[in-house]
Enzyme design. Structure first.
Site, short mmCIF file in Angstrom:
data_model
loop_
_atom_site.label_atom_id
_atom_site.label_comp_id
_atom_site.label_asym_id
_atom_site.label_seq_id
_atom_site.Cartn_x
_atom_site.Cartn_y
_atom_site.Cartn_z
N ASP A 240 -40.13 -9.17 -25.84
CA ASP A 240 -38.97 -10.04 -25.74
C ASP A 240 -38.76 -10.88 -24.39
O ASP A 240 -38.04 -11.84 -24.18
CB ASP A 240 -37.81 -9.37 -26.43
CG ASP A 240 -38.04 -9.01 -27.76
OD1 ASP A 240 -38.61 -9.69 -28.44
OD2 ASP A 240 -37.41 -7.74 -28.29
N ARG A 320 -22.32 -8.25 -24.44
CA ARG A 320 -23.12 -6.87 -24.62
C ARG A 320 -23.14 -6.03 -22.88
O ARG A 320 -24.05 -6.10 -22.46
CB ARG A 320 -24.48 -7.29 -24.98
CG ARG A 320 -24.55 -7.85 -26.46
CD ARG A 320 -26.05 -7.95 -26.87
NE ARG A 320 -26.15 -8.38 -28.12
CZ ARG A 320 -26.95 -8.59 -28.81
NH1 ARG A 320 -28.33 -8.07 -28.45
NH2 ARG A 320 -27.00 -8.85 -30.10
#
Length: 442
Positions: A240, A320
């Site tokens: 990712d 986050r």
């Protein structure tokens, strides 16, 4: 009067000698215990990675949160109380830094860092019981056959290693840096960047310390062969682009790093990872900063325990910090000076214990809330145990608490004693990679 004064001085000196001797004996006993634990863990490395993963839900990866909670008070006393003594502390208020930074000869005692951990990842020994490995070559020409002297060659070795750097360098990785167990990456005294390529993967291993790196501009890589140990390499699919990816691993300590601007998360921990401390880091210029928990349906993450302490969440961050699922998360004495959407989010009933943090809300009137329940109805999340205790809420910031405040649940989400939020500015003032110079206090 002179005799009495002399007698008093003698008695005082004897008391000091006894105190120091007791401390040394305790340290020696602790070192023996850690060596025994390390040898036991090392013996488990004889199995293959696949066999290790099948057995990963044992003490290495899936610690029982009840047992961890029961040991927290005792561990805090054993690990940190001695650092409060004037003999061993600079009294900065940051117990990790007080443990080692006052020593002007820190470079001669590098491995002392391994005894300074706090929180759920406090037992990570990294490469403490191994030899030093000096990285002299910033190259990464061949991820399958890395050259000796490169960082990749160091981290894949089967033996414990304390990895240091010969000089300043920028390391651009062609593929993920897949680490092996019992490694410390210690960049103190040098300016080391992992940047503009692949970044760090901690997968199915245990006992890792990462300290003092600049990690930024990480990119997706993969569809390539990559070596993970001297005896194994295999095909890697597309990664990712996380700065540090923790996958099915335990006893991990990420301390004093500067992280920014990666393709996905700056730090992600998923697939049953636990016993993690993320401390003294400086996070900037990123969207989805930190993910803790694989998915709402991955119930093995219920055992996850993560401490997030003394970090500075700085400019250019959106959300986050962290975003949590299922497990137990202690967010303590961090400085939140920037966010655009929210600071702390979650789903799937995580327990979040926010203590002694400083939350400075953005100017946007619609982004003042510290917390966000992700895609969950209020009728469901009202039962989740989220609390704010001693937090400093500034510029209209507000924390939406929930749950009945179950003591047992918060015990499993407690890993160290919180300091007053009024101290957060001082505690986090040196967050990020430090500019250490040999022969001086760091």
């Amino acid at each position: 009067m002179e005799v009495s004064l002399r007698s008093f001085c003698v008695r005082t000196m004897l008391v000091l000698v006894v105190l120091i001797s007791v401390n040394a004996a305790e340290e020696k006993d602790e070192q023996k215990l850690r060596l025994k634990e390390t040898q036991e863990l090392l013996s488990s490395k004889n199995s293959s990675m696949a066999d290790w993963y099948d057995d990963a839900w044992n003490e290495h990866t899936m610690e029982d949160p009840e047992e961890v909670a029961a040991m927290v008070d005792e561990s805090i006393r054993n690990s940190t109380e001695r650092r409060k003594l004037g003999f061993f502390s600079c009294v900065t208020g940051n117990p990790i830094d007080d443990c080692w930074r006052c020593d002007p000869h820190w470079q001669l005692h590098r491995k002392r860092l391994a005894n300074c951990g706090i929180g759920f990842g406090r037992n990570a020994v990294g490469g403490r019981d191994g030899r030093f490995y000096v990285v002299s070559n910033p190259g990464d020409d061949d991820p399958v056959n890395p050259k000796p002297g490169t960082l990749r060659h160091a981290v894949i070795q089967d033996e414990p290693l304390w990895i240091v750097f010969k000089r300043d360098m920028v390391i651009t990785l062609k593929q993920e840096l897949i680490m092996n167990s019992f490694k410390t990456i210690d960049a103190r005294g040098t300016n080391v960047h992992i940047a503009n390529g692949a970044c760090i993967t901690i997968q199915f291993i245990t006992n890792v310390i990462i300290h003092g790196l600049h990690v930024h501009d990480c990119k997706p890589t993969g569809n390539a062969m990559v070596r993970s140990s001297p005896s194994h390499y295999g095909w890697r699919t597309i990664a990712d682009g996380d700065g540090i990816s923790i996958f099915g691993s335990s006893h991990i300590w990420i301390d004093h790093n500067s992280l920014s601007n990666c393709a996905d998360g700056l730090i992600d921990a998923i697939i049953g990872s636990t016993a993690i401390t993320i401390s003294n880091n400086y996070f900037t210029h990123h969207n989805e900063v930190m993910l803790l928990g694989h998915s709402d349906s991955y119930h093995r993450d219920k055992q996850m325990q993560v401490t997030i302490a003394y970090n500075h969440f700085g400019e250019g961050l959106i959300q986050r910090m962290p975003r949590c699922r299922h497990g137990y998360f202690h967010v303590v004495n961090n400085d939140y000076t920037h966010w655009e959407m929210y600071a702390i989010g979650g789903s799937a009933d995580p327990t979040i214990n926010s203590q002694g943090n400083r939350y400075l809300a953005p100017a946007n009137a619609f982004a003042k809330e510290v917390t966000k329940r992700v895609e969950t109805d209020a009728g469901v999340w009202k039962h989740w145990n989220w609390r704010s205790e001693g937090d400093l809420l500034l510029n209209g910031a507000y924390f939406t608490a929930s749950g009945a405040g179950a003591a047992a649940s918060y015990a499993r989400a407690s890993s160290l004693g919180a300091k007053s939020s009024s101290m957060v500015g001082d505690i986090t003032s040196n967050a990020g990679a430090l500019s250490c110079r040999r022969g001086r206090r760091c």
